[in-house]
Design a protein around this motif. Structure first.
Motif, PDB file in Angstrom:
ATOM      1  N   LEU A 183       6.277   0.466   2.549  1.00 22.86           N
ATOM      2  CA  LEU A 183       5.400  -0.648   2.918  1.00 22.86           C
ATOM      3  C   LEU A 183       3.940  -0.225   2.866  1.00 22.86           C
ATOM      4  O   LEU A 183       3.077  -0.980   2.374  1.00 22.86           O
ATOM      5  N   LEU A 184       3.634   0.987   3.346  1.00 23.96           N
ATOM      6  CA  LEU A 184       2.256   1.467   3.318  1.00 23.96           C
ATOM      7  C   LEU A 184       1.737   1.575   1.889  1.00 23.96           C
ATOM      8  O   LEU A 184       0.601   1.166   1.592  1.00 23.96           O
ATOM      9  N   PHE A 185       2.566   2.103   0.974  1.00 21.87           N
ATOM     10  CA  PHE A 185       2.130   2.202  -0.426  1.00 21.87           C
ATOM     11  C   PHE A 185       1.963   0.813  -1.047  1.00 21.87           C
ATOM     12  O   PHE A 185       1.090   0.620  -1.900  1.00 21.87           O
ATOM     13  N   ALA A 186       2.781  -0.151  -0.637  1.00 24.88           N
ATOM     14  CA  ALA A 186       2.609  -1.524  -1.131  1.00 24.88           C
ATOM     15  C   ALA A 186       1.309  -2.128  -0.615  1.00 24.88           C
ATOM     16  O   ALA A 186       0.588  -2.818  -1.362  1.00 24.88           O
ATOM     17  N   LEU A 187       0.986  -1.866   0.645  1.00 18.59           N
ATOM     18  CA  LEU A 187      -0.240  -2.422   1.225  1.00 18.59           C
ATOM     19  C   LEU A 187      -1.498  -1.880   0.546  1.00 18.59           C
ATOM     20  O   LEU A 187      -2.546  -2.529   0.563  1.00 18.59           O
ATOM     21  N   ARG A 188      -1.397  -0.690  -0.068  1.00 15.26           N
ATOM     22  CA  ARG A 188      -2.553  -0.117  -0.772  1.00 15.26           C
ATOM     23  C   ARG A 188      -2.941  -0.925  -1.995  1.00 15.26           C
ATOM     24  O   ARG A 188      -4.058  -0.785  -2.505  1.00 15.26           O
ATOM     25  N   GLN A 189      -2.024  -1.766  -2.509  1.00 13.05           N
ATOM     26  CA  GLN A 189      -2.241  -2.448  -3.782  1.00 13.05           C
ATOM     27  C   GLN A 189      -2.527  -3.932  -3.561  1.00 13.05           C
ATOM     28  O   GLN A 189      -1.612  -4.753  -3.533  1.00 13.05           O
ATOM     29  N   PRO A 190      -3.779  -4.334  -3.407  1.00 17.12           N
ATOM     30  CA  PRO A 190      -4.071  -5.763  -3.189  1.00 17.12           C
ATOM     31  C   PRO A 190      -3.735  -6.630  -4.393  1.00 17.12           C
ATOM     32  O   PRO A 190      -3.526  -7.837  -4.251  1.00 17.12           O
ATOM     33  N   ALA A 191      -3.659  -6.018  -5.601  1.00 18.46           N
ATOM     34  CA  ALA A 191      -3.389  -6.794  -6.821  1.00 18.46           C
ATOM     35  C   ALA A 191      -1.907  -6.790  -7.181  1.00 18.46           C
ATOM     36  O   ALA A 191      -1.552  -7.031  -8.342  1.00 18.46           O
ATOM     37  N   LEU A 192      -1.038  -6.566  -6.200  1.00 21.49           N
ATOM     38  CA  LEU A 192       0.403  -6.532  -6.450  1.00 21.49           C
ATOM     39  C   LEU A 192       0.881  -7.851  -7.073  1.00 21.49           C
ATOM     40  O   LEU A 192       0.453  -8.929  -6.663  1.00 21.49           O
ATOM     41  N   ARG A 193       1.790  -7.753  -8.047  1.00 20.62           N
ATOM     42  CA  ARG A 193       2.341  -8.943  -8.720  1.00 20.62           C
ATOM     43  C   ARG A 193       3.771  -9.245  -8.297  1.00 20.62           C
ATOM     44  O   ARG A 193       4.187 -10.399  -8.278  1.00 20.62           O
ATOM     45  N   VAL A 194       4.553  -8.180  -8.005  1.00 20.03           N
ATOM     46  CA  VAL A 194       5.966  -8.342  -7.651  1.00 20.03           C
ATOM     47  C   VAL A 194       6.279  -7.449  -6.464  1.00 20.03           C
ATOM     48  O   VAL A 194       5.923  -6.266  -6.458  1.00 20.03           O
ATOM     49  N   LEU A 195       6.938  -8.014  -5.473  1.00 19.31           N
ATOM     50  CA  LEU A 195       7.443  -7.255  -4.333  1.00 19.31           C
ATOM     51  C   LEU A 195       8.956  -7.228  -4.466  1.00 19.31           C
ATOM     52  O   LEU A 195       9.606  -8.278  -4.417  1.00 19.31           O
ATOM     53  N   GLU A 196       9.531  -6.043  -4.654  1.00 20.78           N
ATOM     54  CA  GLU A 196      10.955  -5.906  -4.955  1.00 20.78           C
ATOM     55  C   GLU A 196      11.669  -5.143  -3.845  1.00 20.78           C
ATOM     56  O   GLU A 196      11.162  -4.123  -3.352  1.00 20.78           O
ATOM     57  N   ALA A 197      12.837  -5.629  -3.446  1.00 20.19           N
ATOM     58  CA  ALA A 197      13.660  -4.942  -2.452  1.00 20.19           C
ATOM     59  C   ALA A 197      15.095  -4.905  -2.935  1.00 20.19           C
ATOM     60  O   ALA A 197      15.543  -5.799  -3.657  1.00 20.19           O
ATOM     61  N   GLY A 198      15.830  -3.851  -2.524  1.00 21.19           N
ATOM     62  CA  GLY A 198      17.225  -3.763  -2.913  1.00 21.19           C
ATOM     63  C   GLY A 198      18.068  -4.852  -2.282  1.00 21.19           C
ATOM     64  O   GLY A 198      18.973  -5.403  -2.900  1.00 21.19           O
ATOM     65  N   LEU A 199      17.784  -5.157  -1.025  1.00 19.01           N
ATOM     66  CA  LEU A 199      18.501  -6.189  -0.264  1.00 19.01           C
ATOM     67  C   LEU A 199      17.490  -7.080   0.441  1.00 19.01           C
ATOM     68  O   LEU A 199      16.396  -6.632   0.808  1.00 19.01           O
ATOM     69  N   ALA A 200      17.875  -8.329   0.674  1.00 16.24           N
ATOM     70  CA  ALA A 200      17.016  -9.207   1.469  1.00 16.24           C
ATOM     71  C   ALA A 200      16.795  -8.613   2.858  1.00 16.24           C
ATOM     72  O   ALA A 200      15.713  -8.739   3.432  1.00 16.24           O
ATOM     73  N   ALA A 201      17.817  -7.932   3.412  1.00 11.97           N
ATOM     74  CA  ALA A 201      17.688  -7.311   4.736  1.00 11.97           C
ATOM     75  C   ALA A 201      16.624  -6.224   4.737  1.00 11.97           C
ATOM     76  O   ALA A 201      15.928  -6.030   5.744  1.00 11.97           O
ATOM     77  N   GLU A 202      16.483  -5.480   3.620  1.00  9.41           N
ATOM     78  CA  GLU A 202      15.463  -4.427   3.566  1.00  9.41           C
ATOM     79  C   GLU A 202      14.059  -5.021   3.589  1.00  9.41           C
ATOM     80  O   GLU A 202      13.171  -4.511   4.297  1.00  9.41           O
ATOM     81  N   LEU A 203      13.849  -6.098   2.857  1.00  8.55           N
ATOM     82  CA  LEU A 203      12.547  -6.761   2.900  1.00  8.55           C
ATOM     83  C   LEU A 203      12.299  -7.358   4.285  1.00  8.55           C
ATOM     84  O   LEU A 203      11.200  -7.250   4.835  1.00  8.55           O
ATOM     85  N   HIS A 204      13.325  -7.965   4.862  1.00 13.13           N
ATOM     86  CA  HIS A 204      13.223  -8.558   6.199  1.00 13.13           C
ATOM     87  C   HIS A 204      12.831  -7.501   7.221  1.00 13.13           C
ATOM     88  O   HIS A 204      11.927  -7.712   8.058  1.00 13.13           O
TER      89      HIS A 204
END
Length: 537
Positions: A183-204
């Motif tokens: 999550l921290l590495f994702a937050l570093r990228q304000p220009a993110l185009r796709v947020l991908e998770a293995g399971l809906a529970a992992e994103l949740h």
């Protein structure tokens, strides 16, 4: 003649190796564009092939079966079904494949590979490119996935320059630590185009971490560090922290957005985000997908690209913007048979080209050599056809049926009754739940009749009255006449409802030891003891 063929093969391999080396020396952005172009052409070829296979489903399935059987075995699906009896349940499989070596040769190999994971990834990238034009930008994807036994291939693995998330983050011994780091590495990228998770529970769960820890996450962004935490070894923390840099501006953006609340937070944190991708969002994962749609991911399409059963890739979702995922069963990925539902003792399986729209079938799978005619425990509904290939929607898992006297309450219908009961409790919202049949409790269940025990995590309520607890049993009686008759006779006892402390279910998912769909009916004593230790009422 053989010498000439060998010479040609040698020349082709030499050229491929030279091209691979040339790709490795190119600038990352140019290499990304070249590989993307090659994969796009490869996906186009496979789409045309899939269209051809869809016109001859029976032949495609026969060819797939021949590849799965030992040499010298009698050919043909009829002989196979007569000789090979229906097997037991399929061995439990994971959600993906181990990551192949991510060097240029692997990328080139993916352009002409024929195994299902490669074909599925090609189709996935092609669907993203066609539907969300900017989705395949370099470093434009972030991955949220836990794989403690080794990194799993993300959905777009043939194009690794898509991802901004380091591979090592997914293999941490702690699920909570892995998701927080990713999550921290994702937050570093304000220009993110796709947020991908293995399971809906992992994103949740990752977004749940954002809700509870956003001040600390923003502080880590500002300082360019990774805070020490359980399950994050110091040597790994040092290597991952070396990839970070202080970013006070981005930290201020995260603080400002989180301070406003979390409805639609995904779109507000990443304004250029086009789609949220989850490897599995049906069945038991539907509860989390619905919660994401209603709150954190409000306004964003949630795309579930693949259908897997027993660890085998079987189908592809070619319609990413539709709210309910449905999957085209690809005829050259596995040999599939189907038992019509409801099943009869003398039911004979039907084949992929013999299904009827609107009907439900239990899946029988031959996907690997040596594992023949396994019962996958999955029930599918046929929603239509793409040429002759059926398009299906997963309905339920047979392993998650509640039954203490043969009443057989399916997973999805129990969830509907539970949601209806929660709707009668003012201010309450269902976050998560699991169930146990009283036989697993042993002597601790007392002398009462066989019954269900249900463990729920709620928002908006700290305790439940006895009248409120009885509402769930009442809803089940109204929804299932057989259950009501057993309750009336006293052969099934009253349901017992327990309230869990916040975070109990994410801890249970970590205790499972691998990323797999949430079990709604617990069958292991160790998981029962863990969940009992988190009961507050």
């Amino acid at each position: 003649m053989l010498v000439a063929v060998a010479a040609v093969v040698a020349v082709i391999l030499a050229l491929a190796l030279a091209l691979a080396l040339a790709l490795a020396l190119l600038a990352p952005a140019l290499r990304h564009r070249l590989v993307l172009s090659a994969l796009h052409h490869a996906a186009g070829r496979y789409r045309r092939r899939l269209s051809l296979l869809g016109s001859e489903v029976g032949l495609s399935q026969e060819r797939r079966l021949r590849r799965l059987l030992p040499p010298g075995t009698a050919r043909g699906s009829e002989a196979f079904r007569e000789r090979q009896p229906l097997g037991q349940s399929c061995p439990e499989g994971g959600l993906g494949e181990q990551v192949p070596p991510l060097h240029p040769w692997a990328l080139l190999r993916s352009c002409w590979g024929t195994d299902p994971p490669l074909q599925g990834s090609l189709l996935y990238l092609d669907v993203l490119r066609a539907t969300f034009p900017q989705a395949l930008a370099p470093q434009g994807m972030a991955l949220l996935s836990w794989a403690p036994s080794g990194p799993l291939a993300p959905a777009g693995w043939p194009l690794p320059t898509l991802y901004c998330t380091p591979d090592e983050a997914s293999t941490l011994p702690s699920r909570a630590a892995a998701l927080r780091v990713q999550l921290l590495f994702a937050l570093r990228q304000p220009a993110l185009r796709v947020l991908e998770a293995g399971l809906a529970a992992e994103l949740h769960d990752a977004l749940g971490t954002l809700r509870s820890e956003w001040p600390a996450l923003a502080q880590d962004l500002a300082l360019g560090r990774l805070s020490p935490q359980p399950g994050l070894p110091e040597d790994v923390r040092g290597r991952l922290e070396a990839l970070l840099a202080p970013d006070a501006v981005r930290a201020a953006e995260v603080r400002a957005e989180c301070a406003q609340g979390f409805e639609g937070i995904v779109q507000r944190l990443w304004p250029q985000l086009e789609v949220v991708v989850v490897g599995m969002a049906h069945g038991a994962e539907k509860l989390y997908r619905d919660a994401l749609h209603q709150a954190d991911c409000k306004g964003m399409p949630i795309y579930c690209p693949f259908y897997r059963a027993a660890g085998a890739l079987l189908g592809m979702n070619l319609w990413p913007e539709e709210p309910v995922p449905r999957f085209l069963l690809c005829p050259d990925w596995a040999f599939c048979e189907f038992l019509p539902c409801p099943a009869k003792e003398d039911s004979r399986t039907v084949l992929l080209g013999e299904l009827w729209e609107g009907r439900e079938y239990s899946l029988v799978l031959t996907a690997r050599p040596g594992q023949y005619r396994c019962q996958a425990g999955e029930v599918l509904r046929v929603t239509g056809f793409h040429r002759q290939c059926p398009v299906v929607e997963p309905v339920r898992r047979d392993s998650q049926v509640l039954s203490v006297r043969g009443e057989n309450i399916p997973e999805e219908r129990f969830c509907q009754s539970l949601c209806r009961a929660v709707g009668m409790w003012p201010g309450a919202r269902l976050v998560d739940y699991v169930c146990v049949e009283s036989a697993l409790l042993g002597a601790s269940s007392g002398a009462s009749a066989p019954h269900y025990e249900v463990f729920v995590e709620l928002q908006g309520l700290r305790d439940l009255s006895e009248a409120q607890r009885y509402k769930l049993d009442q809803c089940l009686q109204e929804d299932f006449p057989i259950y009501k008759s057993f309750r009336f006779k006293g052969s099934v006892g009253a349901l017992r409802l327990h309230l869990l402390r916040a975070g109990a279910l994410p801890r249970l998912r970590e205790a499972l030891g691998s990323a797999r769909p949430m079990p709604r009916v617990l069958r292991e004593e160790r998981l029962l003891h863990l969940i009992q230790s988190n009961v507050v009422s």
